[in-house]
Scaffold this motif. Structure first.
Motif, PDB file in Angstrom:
ATOM      1  N   UNK A  25      74.206  16.147  58.157  1.00 15.59           N
ATOM      2  CA  UNK A  25      75.405  16.917  57.378  1.00 15.59           C
ATOM      3  C   UNK A  25      74.747  18.641  57.240  1.00 15.59           C
ATOM      4  N   UNK A  26      75.292  19.265  57.998  1.00 13.44           N
ATOM      5  CA  UNK A  26      74.402  20.775  57.717  1.00 13.44           C
ATOM      6  C   UNK A  26      75.417  21.680  57.074  1.00 13.44           C
ATOM      7  N   UNK A  27      75.342  22.003  55.266  1.00 11.42           N
ATOM      8  CA  UNK A  27      76.361  22.998  54.348  1.00 11.42           C
ATOM      9  C   UNK A  27      75.239  24.098  54.851  1.00 11.42           C
ATOM     10  N   UNK A  28      76.560  25.293  54.473  1.00 13.12           N
ATOM     11  CA  UNK A  28      76.624  26.569  54.805  1.00 13.12           C
ATOM     12  C   UNK A  28      76.721  27.336  53.271  1.00 13.12           C
ATOM     13  N   UNK A  29      75.615  27.368  52.584  1.00 15.88           N
ATOM     14  CA  UNK A  29      76.056  27.536  51.152  1.00 15.88           C
ATOM     15  C   UNK A  29      76.345  28.882  50.637  1.00 15.88           C
ATOM     16  N   UNK A  30      76.167  30.042  51.781  1.00 21.91           N
ATOM     17  CA  UNK A  30      76.348  30.843  51.632  1.00 21.91           C
ATOM     18  C   UNK A  30      77.353  31.902  52.259  1.00 21.91           C
ATOM     19  N   UNK A  31      78.327  30.864  52.089  1.00 17.35           N
ATOM     20  CA  UNK A  31      80.361  31.497  53.089  1.00 17.35           C
ATOM     21  C   UNK A  31      80.331  30.630  51.611  1.00 17.35           C
ATOM     22  N   UNK A 450      73.691   8.682  56.286  1.00 17.95           N
ATOM     23  CA  UNK A 450      73.604   9.975  56.437  1.00 17.95           C
ATOM     24  C   UNK A 450      72.412  11.095  55.822  1.00 17.95           C
ATOM     25  N   UNK A 451      71.645  12.289  56.502  1.00 19.71           N
ATOM     26  CA  UNK A 451      71.265  13.347  56.514  1.00 19.71           C
ATOM     27  C   UNK A 451      71.702  14.405  56.634  1.00 19.71           C
ATOM     28  N   UNK A 452      71.518  15.139  54.950  1.00 14.90           N
ATOM     29  CA  UNK A 452      72.176  16.317  54.647  1.00 14.90           C
ATOM     30  C   UNK A 452      70.712  17.106  54.472  1.00 14.90           C
ATOM     31  N   UNK A 453      71.192  18.445  54.769  1.00 11.40           N
ATOM     32  CA  UNK A 453      70.794  19.275  54.821  1.00 11.40           C
ATOM     33  C   UNK A 453      71.535  21.000  54.981  1.00 11.40           C
ATOM     34  N   UNK A 454      71.279  21.659  53.548  1.00 10.59           N
ATOM     35  CA  UNK A 454      70.881  22.631  53.442  1.00 10.59           C
ATOM     36  C   UNK A 454      70.186  23.765  53.793  1.00 10.59           C
ATOM     37  N   UNK A 455      71.035  24.754  54.383  1.00  8.85           N
ATOM     38  CA  UNK A 455      70.405  25.820  55.156  1.00  8.85           C
ATOM     39  C   UNK A 455      69.645  26.899  54.273  1.00  8.85           C
ATOM     40  N   UNK A 456      68.256  26.702  53.632  1.00  8.36           N
ATOM     41  CA  UNK A 456      67.293  27.893  53.230  1.00  8.36           C
ATOM     42  C   UNK A 456      67.824  27.099  51.777  1.00  8.36           C
ATOM     43  N   UNK A 457      68.193  25.962  51.013  1.00  9.73           N
ATOM     44  CA  UNK A 457      67.774  25.130  49.826  1.00  9.73           C
ATOM     45  C   UNK A 457      67.027  23.889  49.795  1.00  9.73           C
ATOM     46  N   UNK A 458      65.997  24.035  49.082  1.00 10.62           N
ATOM     47  CA  UNK A 458      65.494  22.904  48.878  1.00 10.62           C
ATOM     48  C   UNK A 458      66.385  21.952  48.282  1.00 10.62           C
ATOM     49  N   UNK A 459      66.296  20.701  48.316  1.00  6.08           N
ATOM     50  CA  UNK A 459      66.857  19.631  48.074  1.00  6.08           C
ATOM     51  C   UNK A 459      65.781  18.490  47.224  1.00  6.08           C
ATOM     52  N   UNK A 460      65.954  19.046  45.662  1.00  9.84           N
ATOM     53  CA  UNK A 460      64.714  18.147  45.383  1.00  9.84           C
ATOM     54  C   UNK A 460      65.859  16.172  44.510  1.00  9.84           C
ATOM     55  N   UNK A 461      67.322  16.460  44.338  1.00  6.37           N
ATOM     56  CA  UNK A 461      67.876  15.145  44.004  1.00  6.37           C
ATOM     57  C   UNK A 461      68.730  15.418  43.931  1.00  6.37           C
ATOM     58  N   UNK A 462      69.926  13.661  44.462  1.00 10.64           N
ATOM     59  CA  UNK A 462      70.812  13.850  44.425  1.00 10.64           C
ATOM     60  C   UNK A 462      71.533  12.804  42.806  1.00 10.64           C
ATOM     61  N   UNK A 463      72.710  12.532  42.256  1.00  6.30           N
ATOM     62  CA  UNK A 463      73.539  11.403  41.131  1.00  6.30           C
ATOM     63  C   UNK A 463      74.450  12.168  41.093  1.00  6.30           C
ATOM     64  N   UNK A 464      75.278  11.036  40.813  1.00  2.00           N
ATOM     65  CA  UNK A 464      76.792  10.864  40.668  1.00  2.00           C
ATOM     66  C   UNK A 464      76.914   9.349  40.347  1.00  2.00           C
ATOM     67  N   UNK A 465      78.081   9.209  41.564  1.00  2.00           N
ATOM     68  CA  UNK A 465      78.213   7.848  41.797  1.00  2.00           C
ATOM     69  C   UNK A 465      78.870   7.208  42.706  1.00  2.00           C
ATOM     70  N   UNK A 466      78.698   5.834  43.042  1.00  2.00           N
ATOM     71  CA  UNK A 466      78.985   5.377  43.851  1.00  2.00           C
ATOM     72  C   UNK A 466      80.247   4.122  43.745  1.00  2.00           C
ATOM     73  N   UNK A 467      81.611   3.900  44.441  1.00  2.00           N
ATOM     74  CA  UNK A 467      82.318   2.613  44.637  1.00  2.00           C
ATOM     75  C   UNK A 467      82.227   2.607  45.551  1.00  2.00           C
ATOM     76  N   UNK A 498      67.346  15.241  52.764  1.00  2.00           N
ATOM     77  CA  UNK A 498      67.548  14.101  52.232  1.00  2.00           C
ATOM     78  C   UNK A 498      69.103  13.547  52.677  1.00  2.00           C
ATOM     79  N   UNK A 499      67.773  11.604  52.944  1.00  2.00           N
ATOM     80  CA  UNK A 499      68.710  10.801  53.606  1.00  2.00           C
ATOM     81  C   UNK A 499      69.418   9.941  52.580  1.00  2.00           C
ATOM     82  N   UNK A 500      70.696   8.992  53.176  1.00  2.00           N
ATOM     83  CA  UNK A 500      71.754   8.505  52.121  1.00  2.00           C
ATOM     84  C   UNK A 500      71.843   7.642  53.089  1.00  2.00           C
TER      85      UNK A 500
END
Length: 513
Positions: A25-31, A450-467, A498-500
């Motif tokens: 997953x490649x996210x473009x957070x500038x758009x 699933x591998x996640x990459x945000x262009x130019x943004x460092x991912x420290x962690x994710x938190x949430x809920x799983x069903x 991030x690899x989930x």
């Protein structure tokens, strides 16, 4: 309700297979993408079975704790979903509903027969005033569906005047006599429901003439004018959206659309809600993913006449539809709700987000005790379904701004002749700038990487809920109401990536930090 053609040949018997690979997953957070209107998470309450009576309304004299007749446990659960909008009184019921039957002292209201749903008595205990009490208690917007099928332009116009008039007209005074001094806020108003079917078996041409006639006489104060909704089509039919956007040039803010996911694609034998084979899990996923193509095709024909996208495309009935539970009135459409339904709901959320430029509202069918419900009740007992939990997990996406993403390398999940992508994803930024990601693994047999990459943004962690759960048909019962619920989830980034691991048959919503 829509007559659905099968989307594929019936599944042959065979083992499921999956192509092993990690999706990226490649996210473009500038758009920025389109705004995800909160009403994409809208609800629907029809006079159908135990959807309103018992499920929501018990009356002020009931031993079940209530507020103005609406049961407190259900109200509390719905408030936690931040329910943005409720559609009422139908559905097919709307085109046989006469609003004057539902006003004044309840003891004096006529008792009718609900010919659409079970042939049961309808005592009109819930009418206009009660409905607006419900949406006001929930803090939701009101979507009223007018009676085109058996009503008249005069009846529809007078209902709107009764609800919205501010002066001393006879209808405004009648509303005051019935206990409501100030006008009701009508946010959306539809002229008919499923006019191609239960609403009158009309053609697009005939309906369009009626729509223009009726709306000519629908008048409200300027500051309390609803968005006007025309009855559209269903499934693969694009003719209604095309005809309406071509021939209606005023007083039409949206065209409605209905689509139900049937595991078998056959109305006479839809498939069971529980204890279903994996072949029906796969066919359910394929048929619900068809929503994307239906929306794309309708948007394409609307774009020709409305390139500025002024007219919305409202999916105001959608959800799973299974065979009725044994022992239930067939007209009540009561079905159990499992992990499969939560996965279906999340997949549709992702589709709606992708088309948020036109899809400004959807309404799952239905809120309580009917079809793909949020809540099931049995007299004083209540439980939350897996679909409820999916809605609650996705609350952060209401009124968020979608973030474009590119999903590549997605493995296929295959059973017999059915092959669908195993992973689905969506992303958005909330009003306060928080980034959320929704992920679905629709493979019921194995986890997906699933591998996640945000262009130019460092991912420290994710938190949430799983069903997720061990069984495809995991569900809650009144004996075990907490058998399936979301669990906390967290993961750490590594060098900005991030690899989930998404467990089999799971829904995950996380905040990215």
């Amino acid at each position: 309700m829509p007559l659905l053609k099968p989307l594929a040949v019936l599944l042959g018997l065979g083992l499921s297979t999956t192509t092993f690979a990690a999706s990226q997953i490649q996210l473009d957070t500038s758009t920025q993408g389109a705004l995800i209107n909160k009403n994409i998470y809208g609800q629907f309450a029809e006079h159908l079975g135990r959807g309103i009576y018992e499920g929501l309304w018990v009356g002020a004299e009931s031993s079940i704790a209530n507020t103005k007749g609406w049961r407190n446990d259900v109200l509390s659960a719905l408030k936690a979903l931040h329910v943005p909008l409720v559609r009422w009184p139908g559905g097919c019921f709307a085109d046989e509903y006469h609003w004057r039957d539902g006003i004044g002292p309840r003891a004096n209201r006529p008792v009718k027969v609900n010919t659409n749903w079970g042939g049961v008595e309808e005592d009109n205990a819930v009418g206009t005033h009660e409905f607006f009490e419900l949406v006001e208690l929930l803090g939701a917007e009101a979507y009223v569906n007018g009676n085109l099928g058996t009503g008249s332009p005069q009846e529809m116009a007078e209902w709107l005047e009764y609800m919205t008039a501010e002066g001393k007209s006879t209808l405004a005074e009648l509303r005051r006599k019935n206990g409501r001094e100030q006008p009701f806020k009508v946010d959306y108003f539809a002229v008919g429901n499923e006019s191609w079917g239960c609403g009158g078996n009309m053609t697009p041409d005939f309906y369009t003439h009626l729509y223009k006639q009726y709306t000519t006489f629908l008048k409200t104060p300027a500051h309390n004018t609803p968005k006007w909704i025309a009855s559209g089509s269903h499934s693969e039919d694009t003719s209604w959206a095309a005809y309406l956007t071509t021939h209606v040039k005023q007083k039409m803010d949206a065209v409605s659309f209905h689509y139900y996911t049937l595991p078998t694609g056959k109305w006479e034998k839809k498939g069971a809600a529980l204890q279903f084979p994996e072949a029906e899990w796969a066919s359910t996923m394929q048929r619900t993913l068809a929503m994307d193509g239906f929306i794309r095709n309708n948007k394409a024909v609307m774009d020709k006449q409305d390139p500025e996208k002024k007219v919305g495309f409202y999916v105001d009935e959608w959800g799973t539809w299974y065979d009725v539970e044994k022992g239930e009135n067939p007209g009540f459409l009561y079905q159990q709700n499992s992990l499969r339904d939560a996965v279906v709901a999340a997949l549709n959320f992702h589709i709606f987000h992708q088309h948020a430029d036109r899809v400004h509202m959807t309404n799952i069918a239905q809120m309580v005790n009917v079809l793909q419900a949020m809540i099931l009740t049995d007299k004083e007992k209540m439980l939350l379904t897996p679909t409820y939990h999916a809605y609650k997990m996705y609350v952060p996406f209401q009124d968020a701004t979608s973030v474009p993403l590119k999903l590549t390398g997605v493995p296929q999940y295959q059973v017999g002749d059915i092959s669908v992508p195993a992973v689905s994803a969506t992303a958005a930024r909330t009003k306060n700038g928080e980034l959320y990601l929704g992920l679905v693994n629709l493979n019921p047999n194995q986890s997906e990487t699933t591998e996640i990459n945000l262009a130019g943004i460092v991912i420290a962690s994710v938190s949430g809920q799983l069903l997720t759960a061990a069984q495809m048909d995991a569900h809650n019962t009144f004996e075990k109401p907490h058998a399936i619920e979301p669990k906390p989830f967290s993961a750490k980034g590594n060098n900005g990536r991030l690899t989930l691991q998404l467990p089999a048959k799971s829904v995950l919503v996380v905040k990215v930090q």
